[in-house]
Write a protein that holds these residues in place. Sequence first.
Motif, short mmCIF file in Angstrom:
data_model
loop_
_atom_site.label_atom_id
_atom_site.label_comp_id
_atom_site.label_asym_id
_atom_site.label_seq_id
_atom_site.Cartn_x
_atom_site.Cartn_y
_atom_site.Cartn_z
N GLY A 119 -2.04 9.37 -4.05
CA GLY A 119 -3.19 9.74 -4.87
C GLY A 119 -4.07 8.53 -5.12
N THR A 120 -4.51 8.40 -6.36
CA THR A 120 -5.38 7.28 -6.74
C THR A 120 -4.56 6.02 -6.98
OG1 THR A 120 -6.90 8.83 -7.81
CG2 THR A 120 -7.10 6.50 -8.42
N ILE A 121 -5.02 4.91 -6.43
CA ILE A 121 -4.38 3.62 -6.67
C ILE A 121 -4.63 3.25 -8.13
CG2 ILE A 121 -4.31 1.19 -6.03
CD1 ILE A 121 -5.37 2.00 -3.27
N PRO A 122 -3.60 2.91 -8.90
CA PRO A 122 -3.81 2.57 -10.32
C PRO A 122 -4.74 1.38 -10.49
CG PRO A 122 -1.48 2.96 -9.87
CD PRO A 122 -2.17 2.91 -8.54
N LYS A 123 -5.61 1.46 -11.47
CA LYS A 123 -6.57 0.38 -11.69
C LYS A 123 -5.87 -0.93 -12.03
CE LYS A 123 -7.36 1.31 -16.62
NZ LYS A 123 -8.36 1.66 -17.65
N ASN A 124 -4.69 -0.86 -12.67
CA ASN A 124 -3.98 -2.09 -13.04
C ASN A 124 -3.57 -2.91 -11.82
OD1 ASN A 124 -4.26 -1.62 -15.75
ND2 ASN A 124 -2.19 -0.85 -16.07
N ASP A 125 -3.36 -2.25 -10.69
CA ASP A 125 -3.04 -3.00 -9.47
C ASP A 125 -4.22 -3.88 -9.05
OD1 ASP A 125 -0.55 -1.88 -9.40
OD2 ASP A 125 -0.97 -0.49 -7.75
N LEU A 126 -5.43 -3.34 -9.17
CA LEU A 126 -6.62 -4.13 -8.84
C LEU A 126 -6.85 -5.23 -9.86
CD1 LEU A 126 -9.21 -4.62 -7.20
CD2 LEU A 126 -10.31 -2.81 -8.54
N LEU A 127 -6.67 -4.91 -11.14
CA LEU A 127 -6.86 -5.92 -12.19
C LEU A 127 -5.85 -7.07 -12.02
CD1 LEU A 127 -7.32 -3.62 -15.33
CD2 LEU A 127 -9.10 -4.67 -13.93
N ARG A 128 -4.60 -6.73 -11.70
CA ARG A 128 -3.58 -7.77 -11.53
C ARG A 128 -3.91 -8.65 -10.33
NH1 ARG A 128 0.52 -9.72 -8.90
NH2 ARG A 128 0.07 -8.34 -7.15
N PHE A 129 -4.38 -8.05 -9.24
CA PHE A 129 -4.73 -8.81 -8.05
C PHE A 129 -5.86 -9.80 -8.35
CE2 PHE A 129 -7.36 -8.83 -4.03
CZ PHE A 129 -6.55 -9.72 -3.34
N GLY A 170 -5.24 -0.19 1.19
CA GLY A 170 -4.05 0.45 1.75
C GLY A 170 -4.28 1.93 1.88
N THR A 171 -3.31 2.72 1.43
CA THR A 171 -3.48 4.16 1.41
C THR A 171 -3.81 4.59 -0.01
OG1 THR A 171 -1.15 4.66 0.96
CG2 THR A 171 -1.76 4.35 3.25
N GLY A 172 -4.27 5.82 -0.16
CA GLY A 172 -4.69 6.28 -1.48
C GLY A 172 -6.18 6.09 -1.68
N ARG A 173 -6.64 6.43 -2.88
CA ARG A 173 -8.06 6.38 -3.21
C ARG A 173 -8.28 5.40 -4.36
NH1 ARG A 173 -6.50 11.60 -3.35
NH2 ARG A 173 -6.68 11.64 -5.62
N VAL A 174 -9.51 4.95 -4.48
CA VAL A 174 -9.91 4.19 -5.66
C VAL A 174 -11.07 4.93 -6.31
CG1 VAL A 174 -9.17 1.94 -4.78
CG2 VAL A 174 -11.49 2.72 -4.32
N THR A 175 -11.20 4.79 -7.62
CA THR A 175 -12.30 5.44 -8.33
C THR A 175 -13.59 4.66 -8.11
OG1 THR A 175 -11.94 4.17 -10.35
CG2 THR A 175 -10.67 6.22 -10.10
N GLU A 176 -14.72 5.29 -8.44
CA GLU A 176 -15.99 4.59 -8.32
C GLU A 176 -16.05 3.41 -9.28
OE1 GLU A 176 -19.65 4.34 -6.22
OE2 GLU A 176 -17.73 5.35 -5.91
N ALA A 177 -15.44 3.56 -10.47
CA ALA A 177 -15.41 2.44 -11.42
C ALA A 177 -14.63 1.27 -10.84
CB ALA A 177 -14.79 2.90 -12.74
N MET A 178 -13.55 1.55 -10.10
CA MET A 178 -12.79 0.47 -9.45
C MET A 178 -13.61 -0.19 -8.35
SD MET A 178 -8.99 2.21 -9.34
CE MET A 178 -8.22 0.90 -8.38
N ARG A 179 -14.40 0.59 -7.63
CA ARG A 179 -15.26 0.00 -6.60
C ARG A 179 -16.28 -0.94 -7.24
NH1 ARG A 179 -14.35 2.32 -1.68
NH2 ARG A 179 -13.64 4.50 -1.67
N ILE A 180 -16.82 -0.54 -8.38
CA ILE A 180 -17.78 -1.39 -9.09
C ILE A 180 -17.11 -2.67 -9.54
CG2 ILE A 180 -19.14 -1.57 -11.22
CD1 ILE A 180 -19.81 1.41 -10.87
N TYR A 181 -15.92 -2.56 -10.13
CA TYR A 181 -15.21 -3.74 -10.60
C TYR A 181 -14.91 -4.68 -9.43
CZ TYR A 181 -11.60 -6.61 -12.80
OH TYR A 181 -10.85 -7.67 -13.27
N ALA A 182 -14.45 -4.12 -8.32
CA ALA A 182 -14.15 -4.95 -7.15
C ALA A 182 -15.41 -5.66 -6.66
CB ALA A 182 -13.55 -4.09 -6.04
N ALA A 183 -16.53 -4.94 -6.61
CA ALA A 183 -17.78 -5.54 -6.14
C ALA A 183 -18.26 -6.64 -7.08
CB ALA A 183 -18.84 -4.45 -5.99
N GLN A 184 -18.04 -6.46 -8.37
CA GLN A 184 -18.45 -7.49 -9.32
C GLN A 184 -17.73 -8.80 -9.07
OE1 GLN A 184 -17.65 -5.28 -12.94
NE2 GLN A 184 -19.84 -5.05 -13.38
N HIS A 185 -16.54 -8.71 -8.51
CA HIS A 185 -15.72 -9.92 -8.30
C HIS A 185 -15.52 -10.23 -6.81
CE1 HIS A 185 -15.00 -10.05 -12.59
NE2 HIS A 185 -14.74 -8.76 -12.54
N GLY A 186 -16.34 -9.58 -5.97
CA GLY A 186 -16.34 -9.92 -4.55
C GLY A 186 -15.15 -9.44 -3.77
#
Length: 245
Positions: free
Chosen positions: A86-96, A121-137
Amino acid sequence: MTAVSLAVLCRDLFLLGHAHVAAGQAGEGHAFERRVRHHLDASGLPTAQGFRVLGRHSVSGLYHQLDEQTRCAEAMVVGEWKAYRGTIPKNDLLRFKAATDDYWLSGPRPPDVPVIRVFGGTGRVTEAMRIYAAQHGIVVVTPDRWPIPTVLDTRLVWRPGDLEPVSAIDHKTMTSLIRPLGTVLAQQPDGSWRIPPVPAAPDLRHRLDVWAHHSDRAWGWWDDKVPERFDLLLEEGARGLGRVA
């Protein structure tokens, strides 16, 4: 130096995610890490795991184990691979993000090449996670959307179908979503660190929409089931033959 570009590396990670799902292993994280490691080894890319990132210990002294470090033609790549149904938990992105910051801030000097963070990897990310990732490159690679570096490459996505590549203005827009660590946390001559302004969410939504548009264009040709183009590409990638010479 390896001849494999960032665009090819992200394309291969994208295909590996699809292969993992097709094998019925979408939720098997360790198996996906092994799949990626095997591919990097077969591609002749340098690999390193453990508690030293960029050759450094973390500035905090905490131990963070990240999945992979490798080197492509244009950059050092620090990667984290996740496998979810399913959706990749946002905490995984924050921890990375936090863990890579912790290693980067230990200095004393940046590497001689840009450092790019790749998460997916596999799974989905939310649009908010895409924004957070883009903010930090952070480059996000998931099966639903063609990776930005791959879409920007005229050879990998567009040339096989004789399709119009990304325009110059859209190329610039999407390139701005890939921010090396040295531009996110910039070391100053006195040893201090400067955080440049973080792009605002509304502005990033527009840039992400441009990415989604070109990904949809790519899917329009590659997902054509008459010749089953994408399935053939996936099979070719699984044989390790997907790199552009």
